[in-house]
Enzyme design. Structure first.
Site, PDB file in Angstrom:
ATOM      1  N   PRO A 149      39.779 -34.492  48.550  1.00  0.00           N
ATOM      2  CA  PRO A 149      41.013 -34.392  47.764  1.00  0.00           C
ATOM      3  C   PRO A 149      40.796 -34.782  46.301  1.00  0.00           C
ATOM      4  O   PRO A 149      41.385 -34.192  45.401  1.00  0.00           O
ATOM      5  CB  PRO A 149      41.961 -35.360  48.472  1.00  0.00           C
ATOM      6  CG  PRO A 149      41.460 -35.402  49.884  1.00  0.00           C
ATOM      7  CD  PRO A 149      39.966 -35.231  49.813  1.00  0.00           C
ATOM      8  N   GLY A 152      36.368 -31.923  43.695  1.00  0.00           N
ATOM      9  CA  GLY A 152      36.039 -30.526  43.987  1.00  0.00           C
ATOM     10  C   GLY A 152      34.935 -30.078  43.046  1.00  0.00           C
ATOM     11  O   GLY A 152      33.755 -30.129  43.374  1.00  0.00           O
ATOM     12  N   ILE A 178      37.533 -27.140  53.940  1.00  0.00           N
ATOM     13  CA  ILE A 178      36.259 -26.846  54.585  1.00  0.00           C
ATOM     14  C   ILE A 178      36.382 -25.582  55.451  1.00  0.00           C
ATOM     15  O   ILE A 178      37.158 -25.538  56.419  1.00  0.00           O
ATOM     16  CB  ILE A 178      35.767 -28.050  55.430  1.00  0.00           C
ATOM     17  CG1 ILE A 178      35.735 -29.323  54.548  1.00  0.00           C
ATOM     18  CG2 ILE A 178      34.407 -27.761  56.049  1.00  0.00           C
ATOM     19  CD1 ILE A 178      34.941 -29.195  53.256  1.00  0.00           C
ATOM     20  N   THR A 291      53.005  12.127  39.432  1.00  0.00           N
ATOM     21  CA  THR A 291      54.091  11.816  38.484  1.00  0.00           C
ATOM     22  C   THR A 291      54.037  12.878  37.393  1.00  0.00           C
ATOM     23  O   THR A 291      52.965  13.428  37.112  1.00  0.00           O
ATOM     24  CB  THR A 291      53.933  10.420  37.826  1.00  0.00           C
ATOM     25  OG1 THR A 291      52.788  10.412  36.994  1.00  0.00           O
ATOM     26  CG2 THR A 291      53.868   9.285  38.833  1.00  0.00           C
ATOM     27  N   ARG A 332      13.341 -20.021  40.932  1.00  0.00           N
ATOM     28  CA  ARG A 332      14.485 -20.943  41.010  1.00  0.00           C
ATOM     29  C   ARG A 332      15.205 -20.932  39.671  1.00  0.00           C
ATOM     30  O   ARG A 332      14.832 -21.650  38.764  1.00  0.00           O
ATOM     31  CB  ARG A 332      14.001 -22.371  41.310  1.00  0.00           C
ATOM     32  CG  ARG A 332      13.399 -22.529  42.676  1.00  0.00           C
ATOM     33  CD  ARG A 332      14.501 -22.851  43.688  1.00  0.00           C
ATOM     34  NE  ARG A 332      14.058 -22.624  45.060  1.00  0.00           N
ATOM     35  CZ  ARG A 332      14.146 -21.450  45.678  1.00  0.00           C
ATOM     36  NH1 ARG A 332      14.633 -20.402  45.092  1.00  0.00           N
ATOM     37  NH2 ARG A 332      13.729 -21.332  46.926  1.00  0.00           N
ATOM     38  N   PHE A 359      48.614   1.651  42.171  1.00  0.00           N
ATOM     39  CA  PHE A 359      49.529   1.936  43.283  1.00  0.00           C
ATOM     40  C   PHE A 359      51.004   1.768  42.876  1.00  0.00           C
ATOM     41  O   PHE A 359      51.898   2.067  43.672  1.00  0.00           O
ATOM     42  CB  PHE A 359      49.229   1.018  44.481  1.00  0.00           C
ATOM     43  CG  PHE A 359      48.146   1.534  45.398  1.00  0.00           C
ATOM     44  CD1 PHE A 359      46.834   1.647  44.975  1.00  0.00           C
ATOM     45  CD2 PHE A 359      48.436   1.901  46.713  1.00  0.00           C
ATOM     46  CE1 PHE A 359      45.836   2.105  45.824  1.00  0.00           C
ATOM     47  CE2 PHE A 359      47.451   2.375  47.568  1.00  0.00           C
ATOM     48  CZ  PHE A 359      46.145   2.478  47.120  1.00  0.00           C
ATOM     49  N   GLU A 384      32.900 -22.434  45.900  1.00  0.00           N
ATOM     50  CA  GLU A 384      31.469 -22.540  45.529  1.00  0.00           C
ATOM     51  C   GLU A 384      31.274 -22.642  44.014  1.00  0.00           C
ATOM     52  O   GLU A 384      30.343 -22.067  43.444  1.00  0.00           O
ATOM     53  CB  GLU A 384      30.658 -21.401  46.132  1.00  0.00           C
ATOM     54  CG  GLU A 384      30.621 -21.537  47.643  1.00  0.00           C
ATOM     55  CD  GLU A 384      29.459 -20.864  48.305  1.00  0.00           C
ATOM     56  OE1 GLU A 384      28.385 -20.757  47.685  1.00  0.00           O
ATOM     57  OE2 GLU A 384      29.626 -20.461  49.462  1.00  0.00           O
TER      58      GLU A 384
END
Ligand SMILES: Cc1cc2nc3c(=O)[nH]c(=O)nc-3n(C[C@H](O)[C@H](O)[C@H](O)COP(=O)(O)OP(=O)(O)OC[C@H]3O[C@@H](n4cnc5c(N)ncnc54)[C@H](O)[C@@H]3O)c2cc1C
Length: 400
Positions: A149, A152, A178, A291, A332, A359, A384
């Site tokens: 909490p 993050g 999670i 249209t 890496r 749309f 992530e």
């Protein structure tokens, strides 16, 4: 001024340099077969149930089990532990296909790779045999847990505590957001000896679901990716045997970051899947809907949106493929994973917003598939590492 001889030498040098750097955009026969399998699976098993799972916020466990049976789960697990030992590129190609059907279901299928990656990177032989073996011997789920909490983006700010208890450890705290937490058989949990030590205090543990004191909690009622399970995990005096210490104090933060480096290309690949679906749906609709007496596909402002969607999709593909290829080649370079994740997530958001626009009113209702794509895309900019955090990673590397 160069002599003719010198020019020849330069050209010969360039030719061999180009040979070394040969870039091949052709996929292998095996990669094409994998894409074909994942595409068929998506068409037959995911697309028919995606809207219902979204509406009811229900994870289709039977689909996860079917995906496991045909080898679409735990793809990057090494062969010695029962896995298919596919590369990051193959895993990403598969992610794009699954996300085309439903990125919520794709997230749940892919979450095992997020949990197995730190074990692959840092686990000892017994840990790999036991936990990777569990994932490949039966269709079970595992979760990866850094977020709390109060922590993050700031992973080093986590406060879930571990204390020593003889040779073993005791964990106390709460993890949130999670993926697959309600179903996971085990969790890779990041915890600290002392929050004031920040990244220097963080260790990682493999925590079995059935340990006393571990309790999955509230399941989130989400905006998008509603088919995926996202829940809280409570850890109250959970006694973890010393054999389950995955990364010692001080090594956990680096392991968390290295894991993200490996898995971020999959998020970009998922973004490509969502975009490809948005583009396909938009092209089909634009050819149908009329249209001013003509299909809207004939209006140049609609064409411009379709073209932008296609550009974003192609650019995301190139980035995720490069990031995954880097990882498979042992390069890496977290910056490329962050390019792919940041660009792909933002591109998916912009593309799905455009799809809703194409749309018109029909884009705004659940009867048509594009509003779900827009809701699903949003989380790609959050989990992530948010789009802001990816930019910080990139800037840090530029300014180092
Ligand atoms: C559906 C879903 C699934 C998830 N699955 C998992 C999982 O399986 N395991 C796990 O551990 N976590 C998981 N997460 C958590 C996810 O990784 C976090 O939500 C994410 O890292 C952001 O953290 P936060 O929500 O605390 O936002 P915060 O960190 O509070 O950020 C809030 C805002 O501030 C911005 N911000 C923060 N710091 C900075 C800064 N230094 N500079 C500029 N901007 C900043 C952020 O970009 C964001 O816009 C999941 C989340 C979701 C929504």
């Amino acid at each position: 001024m160069l002599t003719v001889e010198q020019v020849k030498q330069v050209l010969t040098g360039l030719a061999s340099w180009a040979e070394d750097l040969m870039i091949d955009f052709q996929l292998s026969e095996e990669q094409k077969a994998l894409i074909e399998t994942a595409r068929r699976f998506t068409k037959e098993q995911i697309i028919p149930i995606a809207a219902e799972c979204d509406r009811d916020s229900k994870f289709p466990m039977h689909v996860f089990k079917q995906a496991w049976e045909i080898g679409l789960v735990n793809t990057t697990c090494p062969a010695e532990y029962g896995g298919a030992a596919l590369g990051e590129l193959e895993n990403a190609l598969m992610s794009e296909e699954l996300a085309y059907g439903c990125s919520g279901i794709q997230t749940s299928i892919l979450a095992n790779v997020l949990a197995l990656t730190p074990i692959k990177l840092a686990g000892n032989e017994e840990q790999k045999k036991k936990y990777l073996g569990m994932l490949t011997s039966e269709p079970i789920m595992a979760s990866y847990a850094t977020t709390e909490p109060g922590a993050g983006s700031d992973v080093a700010g986590l406060t879930t505590r571990f204390t020593r208890h003889g040779d073993d450890f005791v964990l106390n705290g709460q993890k949130c957001w999670i993926t697959n937490a309600s179903y996971a058989r085990f969790y890779v949990v990041f915890a600290t000896s002392d929050p004031s030590l920040r990244h220097k205090g963080i260790a990682a543990f493999i925590v079995d679901r059935d340990l006393p004191g571990l309790r999955p909690g509230k399941k989130e009622d989400k905006l998008g990716q509603r088919a995926s399970d996202t829940a809280v995990v409570h850890l109250d005096d959970v006694k973890v045997p010393k054999a389950n210490l995955l990364a010692p104090e001080g090594a956990g933060f680096k392991l968390a970051m290295e894991t993200f480096n490996q898995t971020r290309p999959d998020i970009a690949a998922g973004a490509a899947g969502v975009m490809r679906r948005a583009l396909d749906e938009s092209v089909a609709y634009a050819k149908e809907r009329k249209t001013f007496g003509v299909p809207i596909a004939q209006h140049q402002l609609i064409q411009a949106m379709l073209a932008e969607m296609a550009i974003r999709l192609e650019a995301t593909r190139l980035l995720y493929m490069k990031a995954a290829h880097n990882l498979d080649s042992g390069v890496r370079d977290p910056i490329v994973s962050s390019y792919a994740k940041a660009f792909g997530a933002d591109a998916a958001m912009a593309t799905t917003i455009d799809a809703v626009q194409i749309f018109g009113g029909n884009g705004y209702v659940k009867e048509y598939p594009v509003e779900k794509l827009m809701r699903d895309a949003k989380v790609l900019q959050i989990y992530e590492g948010t789009s802001q955090i990816q930019r910080l990673v990139i800037a840090r590397s530029l300014l180092a």
